[in-house]
Design a protein around this motif. Structure first.
Motif, PDB file in Angstrom:
ATOM      1  N   VAL A   1      69.195  33.330 -37.289  1.00 24.93           N
ATOM      2  CA  VAL A   1      67.761  33.067 -37.194  1.00 24.93           C
ATOM      3  C   VAL A   1      67.218  32.773 -38.585  1.00 24.93           C
ATOM      4  CG1 VAL A   1      65.526  33.943 -36.414  1.00 24.93           C
ATOM      5  CG2 VAL A   1      67.619  34.633 -35.231  1.00 24.93           C
ATOM      6  N   GLY A   2      66.674  31.561 -38.770  1.00 26.29           N
ATOM      7  CA  GLY A   2      66.079  31.175 -40.045  1.00 26.29           C
ATOM      8  C   GLY A   2      66.908  30.143 -40.777  1.00 26.29           C
TER       9      GLY A   2
ATOM     10  N   ASP B   1      65.161  28.006 -35.892  1.00 25.25           N
ATOM     11  CA  ASP B   1      64.089  28.125 -36.876  1.00 25.25           C
ATOM     12  C   ASP B   1      62.771  27.776 -36.200  1.00 25.25           C
ATOM     13  OD1 ASP B   1      63.880  28.176 -40.175  1.00 25.25           O
ATOM     14  OD2 ASP B   1      62.268  27.039 -39.231  1.00 25.25           O
TER      15      ASP B   1
ATOM     16  N   ARG C   1      62.010  29.870 -31.447  1.00 23.28           N
ATOM     17  CA  ARG C   1      61.607  31.178 -31.932  1.00 23.28           C
ATOM     18  C   ARG C   1      62.391  32.267 -31.216  1.00 23.28           C
ATOM     19  NH1 ARG C   1      57.020  34.119 -30.015  1.00 23.28           N
ATOM     20  NH2 ARG C   1      56.528  32.303 -28.727  1.00 23.28           N
TER      21      ARG C   1
ATOM     22  N   ASP D   1      65.584  35.452 -41.492  1.00 20.74           N
ATOM     23  CA  ASP D   1      64.245  34.975 -41.164  1.00 20.74           C
ATOM     24  C   ASP D   1      63.160  35.534 -42.059  1.00 20.74           C
ATOM     25  OD1 ASP D   1      65.025  37.355 -39.915  1.00 20.74           O
ATOM     26  OD2 ASP D   1      63.697  37.101 -38.213  1.00 20.74           O
TER      27      ASP D   1
ATOM     28  N   SER E   1      60.878  39.437 -41.343  1.00 17.74           N
ATOM     29  CA  SER E   1      61.976  39.262 -40.380  1.00 17.74           C
ATOM     30  C   SER E   1      61.745  39.975 -39.049  1.00 17.74           C
ATOM     31  CB  SER E   1      63.284  39.763 -41.001  1.00 17.74           C
ATOM     32  OG  SER E   1      64.311  39.827 -40.039  1.00 17.74           O
TER      33      SER E   1
END
Length: 500
Positions: free
Chosen positions: A8-9, A32, A120, A155, A159
């Motif tokens: 994630v990110g 992302d 997301r 993230d 986070s």
């Protein structure tokens, strides 16, 4: 497709980690929340350690082209004797984070990473038997549940992964630095001499002006001593930037337009755990601090390079016991030292007049080579050394300058031609580097996860044989009294049981 690893990110840590996984045939899904790559990426320095890690994957060459190098390595406003670090090493290059991210995005796409923009993470749940994680993802197409082997939060400071995993983000609550960063349109002839480069006020406040092209300039303000009036809710404006630049340089900023601007305030945090079950955190999700010396980028890339091969080893079934746990041990130390040294640098700058005696004392300390080398390695992401010790094996010689570190940038001669040591690591495997000429390392051929390279010893003081982990860290060498028995112990520790 077998169960992927979800990252994630899509910042530097997430992109690098996805590439590290994909190059080892581990399917990676990278999500992302942004619709595409962000232009508003404030980092702009890539130091020696970061370049070395990127070189190990063949990603740094293009980033050097057309860049400006920083002439000195500093701790706060004190010059360090970088030439005392075992070398050769590179200077810090001015490379925008957005440029690095574009290189990593291209590489991720080439490797087949499933890169999902405008997506997301809304939640996740680890299986009761610890066999995997189910994540919930939301996008314009709707909501989706996806089962994955591991979940990694890259993230950022806020986070979601870290918060939902219940990992404490430990550090200072008070905000010591506030500022504005962004890119503005400005005629080069309208830039005052005081608005080029890095400068300090008597109070320790900082201004940085760096030309990106003939008509675009990166600006960065950092104010310690007061709480400037513009730090209110809402986006930063060109007028607010102009006020800050006038305060810091005494000259008007004659910018005609802001391409992007943002307020920032920096707190310091280092997560209590970097792993919780099958959930990991990396980059700013794990540690956040003032962006100094290029350490933010370097620590994020270091997390990814450290974690990627360890997850891949678990996925492919050859990971020795406790290999994944070593990620927290090694990277939490790196995060702690990054936060600590940057807070110490800020203390030397603010309040600058009151810190005069502390700076003078530091100047005395810097007369000792050991102090210079320690600080120079830390601020350029050449350190800290990974703690290397083996049960039942004597401790290495005190003061070993190789163990737990990447090798200097040296050229070797191989059957495939002349190459740098970093090139031997581009396959993502470990390396048994035999420079002895007697082929003794060839005896240890039962570990296909570590390739053997034989080469005449270069004109350096390197040992005859060295074992490098896939992240470039020296895990064993024969220059400190260790022999073949210790080499086999090191191979089993990092690469599991032999299969040959």
């Amino acid at each position: 497709m077998s169960e992927p690893v979800v990252v994630v990110g899509a910042g530097p840590a997430g992109l690098m980690l996805a590439c590290e996984l994909a190059m080892r045939d581990v399917p990676a899904v990278l999500v992302d929340i942004h619709p595409t790559q962000r232009a508003e990426a404030p980092a702009m320095a890539i130091n020696a350690g970061t370049l070395e890690m990127l070189d190990q994957r063949g990603l740094a060459a293009g980033l050097r082209e057309g860049t400006v190098t920083f002439p000195e390595v500093r701790f706060a406003d004190l010059r360090l004797a970088f030439e005392k670090v075992q070398g050769p090493r590179e200077p810090t290059h001015m490379v925008l984070q957005s440029r690095l991210e574009k290189v990593l995005i291209d590489r991720a796409v080439e490797l087949g990473v499933d890169l999902r923009w405008a997506t997301r993470l809304t939640g996740f749940e680890e299986a009761a038997d610890g066999s995997g994680v189910t994540v919930t993802l939301a996008s314009d197409a709707g909501e989706e549940q996806l089962r994955c082997r591991y979940l990694v939060g890259c993230d950022g400071r806020e986070s979601i992964v870290r918060k939902q995993a219940g990992i404490d983000y430990v550090g200072d609550d008070w905000v010591i630095v506030r500022g504005i960063v962004g890119d503005v349109a400005i005629n080069r002839e309208d830039v005052a001499p005081e608005q080029y480069g890095l400068s300090y006020t008597d109070n320790g406040d900082q201004f940085l002006g760096a030309p990106l092209s003939p008509d675009v300039m990166r600006v960065f303000s950092a104010e310690f001593s007061t709480e400037p009036p513009e730090f209110e809710d809402g986006p930063a404006t060109l007028e607010q930037l102009g006020d800050a630049v006038k305060r810091l340089t005494g000259k008007e900023l004659k910018a005609t337009e802001a391409h992007w601007l943002q307020h920032y305030s920096i707190v310091t945090r280092n997560a209590e755990q970097y792993r919780k079950g099958r959930v990991f955190i990396a980059g700013d999700a794990a540690h956040v601090h003032y962006p100094y010396n290029g350490q933010g980028l370097g620590t994020a890339i270091g997390d990814a390079v450290n974690l990627g091969w360890k997850i891949a080893a678990e996925v492919h079934g050859w990971a020795p016991a406790d290999l994944l746990d070593s990620y927290h041990v090694e990277r939490h130390l790196a995060g702690r030292l990054a936060c600590m040294n940057i807070q110490a640098q800020l203390a030397l700058l603010y309040p600058r007049p009151l810190a005069r005696y502390m700076r003078e004392m530091m100047g005395e300390f810097l007369k000792f080579d050991e102090v210079n080398v320690f600080l120079a390695e830390i601020v350029t992401n050449l350190g800290p050394a990974v703690p290397i010790a083996y049960e039942g094996v004597p401790e290495p010689v005190e003061g070993d300058r190789l163990l737990g570190r990447r090798l200097p940038k040296v050229q070797i001669k191989t059957a495939d031609g002349d190459m740098g040591v970093a090139e031997t690591l581009q396959s993502g495997r470990g390396v048994l580097l035999d420079l002895s000429g007697d082929a003794s390392a060839q005896e240890e051929s039962g570990w296909p996860t570590a390739s053997t390279w034989s080469a005449p010893k270069p004109g350096t003081d390197l040992p005859g044989t060295l074992l490098l982990r896939p992240d470039g860290c020296v895990a064993w060498h024969d220059g400190g009294g260790w022999g073949q028995d210790e080499l086999r112990t090191a191979l089993r520790t990092w690469f599991g049981a032999p299969t040959g």
